[in-house]
Scaffold this active site. Structure first.
Site, mmCIF file in Angstrom:
data_model
loop_
_atom_site.group_PDB
_atom_site.id
_atom_site.type_symbol
_atom_site.label_atom_id
_atom_site.label_comp_id
_atom_site.label_asym_id
_atom_site.label_seq_id
_atom_site.Cartn_x
_atom_site.Cartn_y
_atom_site.Cartn_z
ATOM 1 N N ASP A 164 -57.904 17.006 -6.808
ATOM 2 C CA ASP A 164 -57.793 18.419 -7.573
ATOM 3 C C ASP A 164 -57.523 19.460 -6.713
ATOM 4 O O ASP A 164 -56.555 20.366 -6.915
ATOM 5 C CB ASP A 164 -58.994 18.424 -8.513
ATOM 6 C CG ASP A 164 -59.282 17.357 -9.541
ATOM 7 O OD1 ASP A 164 -58.313 16.628 -9.459
ATOM 8 O OD2 ASP A 164 -60.389 17.229 -9.878
ATOM 9 N N GLU B 86 -61.971 12.745 -6.347
ATOM 10 C CA GLU B 86 -61.701 13.492 -7.448
ATOM 11 C C GLU B 86 -61.498 14.988 -6.973
ATOM 12 O O GLU B 86 -60.383 15.415 -7.183
ATOM 13 C CB GLU B 86 -62.701 13.539 -8.562
ATOM 14 C CG GLU B 86 -62.506 14.464 -9.773
ATOM 15 C CD GLU B 86 -61.082 13.804 -10.402
ATOM 16 O OE1 GLU B 86 -61.390 12.936 -11.051
ATOM 17 O OE2 GLU B 86 -59.968 14.379 -10.679
ATOM 18 N N ASP C 253 -38.377 15.282 -21.967
ATOM 19 C CA ASP C 253 -38.904 14.310 -22.921
ATOM 20 C C ASP C 253 -38.959 12.951 -21.864
ATOM 21 O O ASP C 253 -38.005 12.861 -21.308
ATOM 22 C CB ASP C 253 -38.028 14.218 -23.977
ATOM 23 C CG ASP C 253 -38.366 13.368 -24.793
ATOM 24 O OD1 ASP C 253 -39.484 12.718 -24.821
ATOM 25 O OD2 ASP C 253 -37.644 13.058 -26.048
ATOM 26 N N ILE C 254 -39.808 12.173 -21.943
ATOM 27 C CA ILE C 254 -40.010 11.110 -21.423
ATOM 28 C C ILE C 254 -39.699 9.844 -22.161
ATOM 29 O O ILE C 254 -40.644 9.809 -23.257
ATOM 30 C CB ILE C 254 -41.222 10.942 -20.558
ATOM 31 C CG1 ILE C 254 -41.750 11.949 -19.640
ATOM 32 C CG2 ILE C 254 -41.372 9.651 -19.817
ATOM 33 C CD1 ILE C 254 -40.701 12.097 -18.408
ATOM 34 N N ASP D 184 -44.639 11.485 -28.281
ATOM 35 C CA ASP D 184 -45.258 9.933 -28.413
ATOM 36 C C ASP D 184 -46.785 10.048 -28.156
ATOM 37 O O ASP D 184 -46.879 10.971 -27.015
ATOM 38 C CB ASP D 184 -44.103 9.172 -27.784
ATOM 39 C CG ASP D 184 -44.112 9.338 -26.318
ATOM 40 O OD1 ASP D 184 -44.840 9.174 -25.566
ATOM 41 O OD2 ASP D 184 -42.741 9.815 -25.975
ATOM 42 N N SER E 30 -55.955 12.307 -13.672
ATOM 43 C CA SER E 30 -56.836 13.063 -13.088
ATOM 44 C C SER E 30 -55.868 14.038 -11.962
ATOM 45 O O SER E 30 -56.277 15.022 -11.904
ATOM 46 C CB SER E 30 -57.694 12.237 -12.045
ATOM 47 O OG SER E 30 -58.822 12.009 -12.680
#
Ligand code: NAG
Ligand code: NAG
Ligand code: NAG
Ligand code: NAG
Ligand code: NAG
Length: 645
Positions: A316, A312, A604-605, A625, A563
């Site tokens: 990041d 993680e 927009d996806i 959505d 993540s």
């Protein structure tokens, strides 16, 4: 370690004093909080000795919370006259401190019930009343029963009740009382707390890749050139791929007021040599560069190379630092060697008025008596907030109680008033919860998503005062310039509707239009909260598939997950803040109202699903959505908008 401490304290503190005076009688009581679902793995053992002492804490209702959203919108909505006029911490503390009436009413109730004012202590902020009570006293006071519960897998004991009541006359003055319904979530193990996923069992899903193997890194020995690198973005996401996808220019300036914060919870830790390896390949002038290190409650680094510990933090920091370069990145490293620090422990470090109590079963107690533990008091206030703060950890909404969640969610709003944007990953299991768990409609308990069950929204991704970020992917064998889809490899974008939080005003148009045009006919209120009056999430999304991350001294893994999406989106906002600060504008702060007011600045996806709970989940469609939110960043459009508002 919060839980064991509670129990030890309880066991040792056999009462020396005489039992208190009879408790107040003949008052009308009402159930204040009740738990229907006990988190997975907990088993009820026995009653407590009635003379043991419990450390009781009452969270008092803060003032003016009914106007919190209004205040937040006033400084966060670009059309508002007060846009960008963020509050000072002192203004915030003063506005929301519980009223004298609240403090007095609760204190009076305790006195009548035999808990004299000498036994009560108030936190400096007046946010909490604390006192010690015997189990017998507490049970009478709250009309409940305390039991010892055990988390079976880890054999960790814990004191809890499953319901409690308070007099109706003071209900409105109380948020919640601890210890009562709160179970610690961090016990069940690493895989539940860490959201980034590099492998996942997807064999059961016809929507999944149908294989459980960890994608091995089929990495060329270096890209020949940038064209070569950009032609492999469908398999290897690098910072240059993200820049191309979202049209992000390389950073040039470093405004001293700008900052991006990345939060990691110990024992997670980045490895400096992995940062340097990554920088040497993908951000050459950052070799030897480190994040500004801010330790909270004993936060520390462990430089051992261990996939579980480093995944993680390495992900990041490598991507965020490269994307915002040369803007400084701050690492908030939270919690000592015991691990298990909570989001509240982190928030306490910013805001002393939120501190001084927390929930001893959910949040850590410091000083920590464990060997090598943090031996100083919990950090309360004094830590500076960066302008954007990205967190890639989360809970299931059902793991915590609504009151606990609402209080924390309000805190994000309060810190948002001060101009900070909180960015959270929305979850990696589609409509299912952490670890692919869903709520059984027969037993009401969490069960494997393979068995189906009720959709399980996440927290704080479902809190309306954070920016919740879902995951997209470049479709296999397509170009970095082609439209992305909802992530459909290894992980699925967390999304759905909260059962706790009402729909915020800024989201109403977008969500009601989804219900009007795209409500799936195959689900009912049995699967999710289809009332249309609760918070929908995520808000936005960003690529979350096949990140190239240096781990364990090499590139053996692709990393997937919201993540990855959260720090990527947070980096974009940091670059927008940089541009704004450079022309004398304030930071974007709580950014959701601006994004929903101008959805065209996002891509927009419109394809893909977020399966879970043995369903195909929701579908990414035109407009907002519950899979990809409003979409992914279009940096030039965002920049234009935010420089003219
Ligand atoms: C990283 O850099 C090293 C040293 O230049 C090189 O050998 C290696 O091929 C590079 N790896 C990638 C993935 O670019
Ligand atoms: C560092 O991590 C290693 C590997 O997980 C572990 O064995 C060691 O105890 C850790 N050290 C500290 C101080 O946490
Ligand atoms: C992508 O292209 C490769 C090579 O042409 C092919 O082997 C693979 O099956 C394709 N993948 C998909 C998902 O179409
Ligand atoms: C749906 O949300 C509403 C509003 O928060 C809540 O009262 C209701 O209990 C929720 N439904 C379920 C099934 O949790
Ligand atoms: C009380 C508690 O939650 N303890 C856990 C803290 O975290 C470690 C792992 O870092 C667990 O082993 C403990 O069970």
């Amino acid at each position: 370690m919060a839980l064991l401490q509670t129990v030890l304290l309880v066991t040792l503190a056999l009462v020396a004093t005489a039992l208190a005076a009879p408790l107040g009688v003949n008052q009308d009581y009402a159930i204040h909080e009740k738990r229907n679902i006990v988190p997975q793995g907990w088993v009820r053992r026995g009653r407590l000795n009635s003379r043991m002492k419990l450390p009781m804490r009452i969270a008092l209702k803060q003032s003016n919370l009914d106007r919190l959203e209004e205040h937040l919108m006033a400084v966060s909505h670009p059309e508002s006259l007060e846009y960008g006029q963020h509050w000072t911490p002192a203004q915030i503390a003063k506005s929301f401190a519980p009223s004298k009436e609240t403090v007095d009413a609760v204190s009076q109730w305790l006195v009548q019930a035999g808990v004299s004012t000498e036994r009560q202590s108030r936190s400096a902020s007046l946010g909490w009343l604390s006192f010690e009570a015997t189990v017998e006293e507490a049970e009478r006071l709250l009309r409940t029963e305390y039991w010892v519960w055990e988390h079976e897998p880890s054999q960790t004991p814990h004191v809890a009740a499953t319901h409690y009541s308070v007099p109706t006359s003071i209900r409105d003055h109380i948020d919640f009382v601890t210890p009562t319904l709160h179970f610690d979530r961090r016990i069940p193990g690493k895989d539940q707390e860490k959201r980034d996923v590099q492998k996942r069992d997807a064999t059961n899903s016809r929507w999944g890749p149908g294989s459980t193997v960890l994608p091995k890194f089929r990495f060329n020995p270096g890209y020949k050139n940038i064209i070569d690198e950009l032609s492999h973005c469908d398999t290897d996401i690098t910072p240059n791929c993200l820049r191309t996808l979202y049209k992000i220019p390389p950073g040039l300036t470093k405004n001293p007021q700008n900052s991006l914060g990345i939060v990691e919870y110990s024992p997670q830790s980045f490895v400096p040599s992995d940062l340097d390896l990554f920088f040497s390949n993908f951000s050459r002038n950052q070799v030897q560069k480190r994040p500004n290190f801010v330790a909270i409650d004993g936060g520390y680094l462990n430089e051992t190379q261990d996939l579980d510990l480093n995944l993680e933090s390495n992900l990041d920091l490598q991507f965020a630092m490269a994307l915002v370069n040369p803007v400084e990145v701050t690492l908030y490293q939270v919690g000592d060697i015991e691990g298990n620090a909570s989001f509240n422990d982190f928030l306490d470090a910013f805001d002393a008025s939120y501190c001084a109590g927390d929930d001893p079963s959910q949040d850590m107690s410091y000083p920590d008596s464990a060997p090598g533990g943090y031996d100083k008091p919990k950090q309360c206030g004094g830590v500076e907030q960066t302008k954007v703060i990205s967190t890639s950890y989360g809970y299931n909404e059902v793991d915590l109680t609504p009151a606990y969640e609402q209080r924390q969610c309000n805190e994000y709003a309060k810190l948002g008033l001060a101009g900070t944007t909180f960015v959270f990953s929305s979850g990696d299991y589609g409509v299912a919860g952490n670890g692919n768990m869903c709520v059984s409609d027969t037993t009401g308990q969490l069960q494997s998503g393979k068995l189906g069950g009720v959709f399980t929204p996440g927290f704080p991704g479902g809190c309306p005062y954070v920016l919740s970020v879902g995951a997209t992917q470049i479709n296999p064998n397509t170009s970095v310039l082609a439209p992305e889809s909802a992530c459909n490899q290894v992980i699925y974008s967390g999304g759905g509707f909260s059962n706790v939080f009402s729909i915020p005003t800024y989201q109403k148009t977008a969500v009601s239009s989804w219900f009007a045009q795209h409500k799936p006919s195959t689900y009912s209120s049995k699967q999710y909260n289809d009332s249309g009056v609760t918070r929908g999430f995520p808000d936005v999304s960003a690529n979350g598939a096949r990140y190239v991350v240096a781990i364990d001294g090499g590139y053996k893994y692709h990393v997937y997950g919201t993540s990855a999406s959260a720090p990527t989106f947070a980096s974009v906002l940091t670059l927008i803040n940089e541009a704004r600060l450079n022309v004398g504008k304030p930071t974007v702060g709580f950014v959701n109202p601006a994004l929903y007011a101008n959805p065209s600045m996002l891509n927009d996806i419109t394809s893909g699903f977020n399966p879970g709970c043995n369903t195909k989940g929701f579908e990414a469609v035109q407009g907002w959505d519950p899979v990809t939110g409003l979409g992914t960043p279009n940096y030039p459009k965002m920049l234009e908008y935010f420089l003219t508002h």
